[in-house]
Design a protein around this motif. Structure first.
Motif, PDB file in Angstrom:
ATOM      1  N   GLU A  57      48.986  46.057  46.179  1.00  0.00           N
ATOM      2  CA  GLU A  57      48.986  44.903  45.271  1.00  0.00           C
ATOM      3  C   GLU A  57      47.562  44.488  44.907  1.00  0.00           C
ATOM      4  O   GLU A  57      47.249  44.251  43.733  1.00  0.00           O
ATOM      5  CB  GLU A  57      49.724  43.730  45.914  1.00  0.00           C
ATOM      6  N   ASP A  58      46.694  44.412  45.926  1.00  0.00           N
ATOM      7  CA  ASP A  58      45.300  44.022  45.671  1.00  0.00           C
ATOM      8  C   ASP A  58      44.581  45.063  44.822  1.00  0.00           C
ATOM      9  O   ASP A  58      43.779  44.719  43.938  1.00  0.00           O
ATOM     10  CB  ASP A  58      44.555  43.839  46.993  1.00  0.00           C
ATOM     11  N   LEU A  59      44.867  46.327  45.079  1.00  0.00           N
ATOM     12  CA  LEU A  59      44.214  47.388  44.325  1.00  0.00           C
ATOM     13  C   LEU A  59      44.673  47.393  42.869  1.00  0.00           C
ATOM     14  O   LEU A  59      43.865  47.593  41.952  1.00  0.00           O
ATOM     15  CB  LEU A  59      44.509  48.745  44.973  1.00  0.00           C
ATOM     16  N   ASN A  60      45.950  47.140  42.649  1.00  0.00           N
ATOM     17  CA  ASN A  60      46.466  47.091  41.278  1.00  0.00           C
ATOM     18  C   ASN A  60      45.869  45.923  40.499  1.00  0.00           C
ATOM     19  O   ASN A  60      45.630  46.031  39.286  1.00  0.00           O
ATOM     20  CB  ASN A  60      48.001  46.995  41.299  1.00  0.00           C
ATOM     21  N   LYS A  61      45.619  44.819  41.171  1.00  0.00           N
ATOM     22  CA  LYS A  61      44.973  43.679  40.514  1.00  0.00           C
ATOM     23  C   LYS A  61      43.559  44.056  40.068  1.00  0.00           C
ATOM     24  O   LYS A  61      43.136  43.727  38.959  1.00  0.00           O
ATOM     25  CB  LYS A  61      44.912  42.485  41.459  1.00  0.00           C
ATOM     26  N   ALA A  62      42.857  44.752  40.939  1.00  0.00           N
ATOM     27  CA  ALA A  62      41.490  45.151  40.615  1.00  0.00           C
ATOM     28  C   ALA A  62      41.468  46.172  39.471  1.00  0.00           C
ATOM     29  O   ALA A  62      40.516  46.221  38.690  1.00  0.00           O
ATOM     30  CB  ALA A  62      40.811  45.741  41.847  1.00  0.00           C
ATOM     31  N   ARG A  72      38.087  41.119  38.312  1.00  0.00           N
ATOM     32  CA  ARG A  72      38.400  42.455  38.810  1.00  0.00           C
ATOM     33  C   ARG A  72      37.361  42.896  39.835  1.00  0.00           C
ATOM     34  O   ARG A  72      37.713  43.460  40.886  1.00  0.00           O
ATOM     35  CB  ARG A  72      38.442  43.469  37.667  1.00  0.00           C
ATOM     36  N   LEU A  73      36.114  42.650  39.533  1.00  0.00           N
ATOM     37  CA  LEU A  73      35.044  43.058  40.439  1.00  0.00           C
ATOM     38  C   LEU A  73      35.141  42.313  41.765  1.00  0.00           C
ATOM     39  O   LEU A  73      34.945  42.899  42.841  1.00  0.00           O
ATOM     40  CB  LEU A  73      33.686  42.803  39.784  1.00  0.00           C
ATOM     41  N   MET A  74      35.470  41.028  41.708  1.00  0.00           N
ATOM     42  CA  MET A  74      35.630  40.252  42.936  1.00  0.00           C
ATOM     43  C   MET A  74      36.775  40.796  43.776  1.00  0.00           C
ATOM     44  O   MET A  74      36.695  40.823  45.022  1.00  0.00           O
ATOM     45  CB  MET A  74      35.886  38.775  42.613  1.00  0.00           C
ATOM     46  N   ASP A  75      37.836  41.246  43.118  1.00  0.00           N
ATOM     47  CA  ASP A  75      38.962  41.833  43.852  1.00  0.00           C
ATOM     48  C   ASP A  75      38.547  43.116  44.559  1.00  0.00           C
ATOM     49  O   ASP A  75      38.955  43.369  45.702  1.00  0.00           O
ATOM     50  CB  ASP A  75      40.127  42.123  42.897  1.00  0.00           C
ATOM     51  N   TYR A  76      37.747  43.932  43.896  1.00  0.00           N
ATOM     52  CA  TYR A  76      37.235  45.144  44.538  1.00  0.00           C
ATOM     53  C   TYR A  76      36.355  44.800  45.730  1.00  0.00           C
ATOM     54  O   TYR A  76      36.439  45.430  46.798  1.00  0.00           O
ATOM     55  CB  TYR A  76      36.440  45.993  43.539  1.00  0.00           C
TER      56      TYR A  76
END
Length: 205
Positions: A57-62, A72-76
């Motif tokens: 889920e977190d990777l798909n958000k990024a 997106r960068l913050m999620d990564y």
């Protein structure tokens, strides 16, 4: 009866005091293990709860190109840092208490660590590709008041944080490129801030 010298007495007592209490190899191992900072590391049962298989889920958000670049960068950043900390938890626990690897459930712990290592490597690859894309094209052109100005594609401080988190071999070079891009944005917004040698005529001004 002759009195033994004080030093000899201490030695004699220490030897006789230990007589009959010789430790077995298993007892020595238990003693050595107990001297490690076991209380500071997760127990086997707690390590078994750590997983890196729940990051989709977190990777798909990024990866979502419809979201703001900064988000997106913050999620990564968050995901990559979280994965690294999970590996660190495994490594520190096994280092401080090597016996963990030989207890019941050790196979699942070792496998979970391997999954984390692979997942971290995969995320790092995507993370680095995205960072380099942003560093290559950190700005965009926008029309303001009839003039074309250069604006930041994303928050430069977040981009710097991402580079610091990734820590590639050419980190300093990437950070310098971000700083140069930031200067161009400032000069575009305020032409007076741009060096005279690079000042261009804009909108007939």
């Amino acid at each position: 009866m002759r009195r033994l010298p004080a030093a000899a007495t201490v030695f004699f007592l220490s030897v006789t005091g230990c007589a009959g209490k010789e430790l077995t190899s298993d007892e020595r191992l238990d003693r050595e293990t107990s001297n490690l900072a076991v209380k500071d590391s997760p127990k086997a049962g707690e390590l078994e709860k750590i997983t890196c298989e729940n990051t989709s889920e977190d990777l798909n958000k990024a990866r979502n190109v419809n979201r703001p670049e900064t988000d997106r960068l913050m999620d990564y950043i968050t995901l990559y840092d979280s994965l690294r900390k999970r590996i660190q938890t495994f490594d520190e626990a096994m280092s401080r208490n090597p016996d963990l690897q030989y207890r019941e459930g050790a196979v699942s712990i070792v496998n979970a660590r391997e999954v984390c290592i692979q997942q971290t490597a995969d995320v790092r690859g995507e993370f680095e590709t995205y960072i380099r894309e942003l560093v290559d094209v950190p700005t965009v052109q926008e029309i303001k008041g009839g003039n074309t100005v250069t604006i930041a594609r994303l928050d430069f401080n977040t981009l710097r944080q991402a580079i610091e988190t990734l820590a590639p071999d050419d980190k300093d070079s990437l950070l310098n490129r971000v700083s140069n891009a930031e200067k161009k944005v400032s000069a575009s917004v305020d032409p007076a801030a741009e060096p005279a040698s690079t000042t261009k005529r804009r909108g007939g001004k």
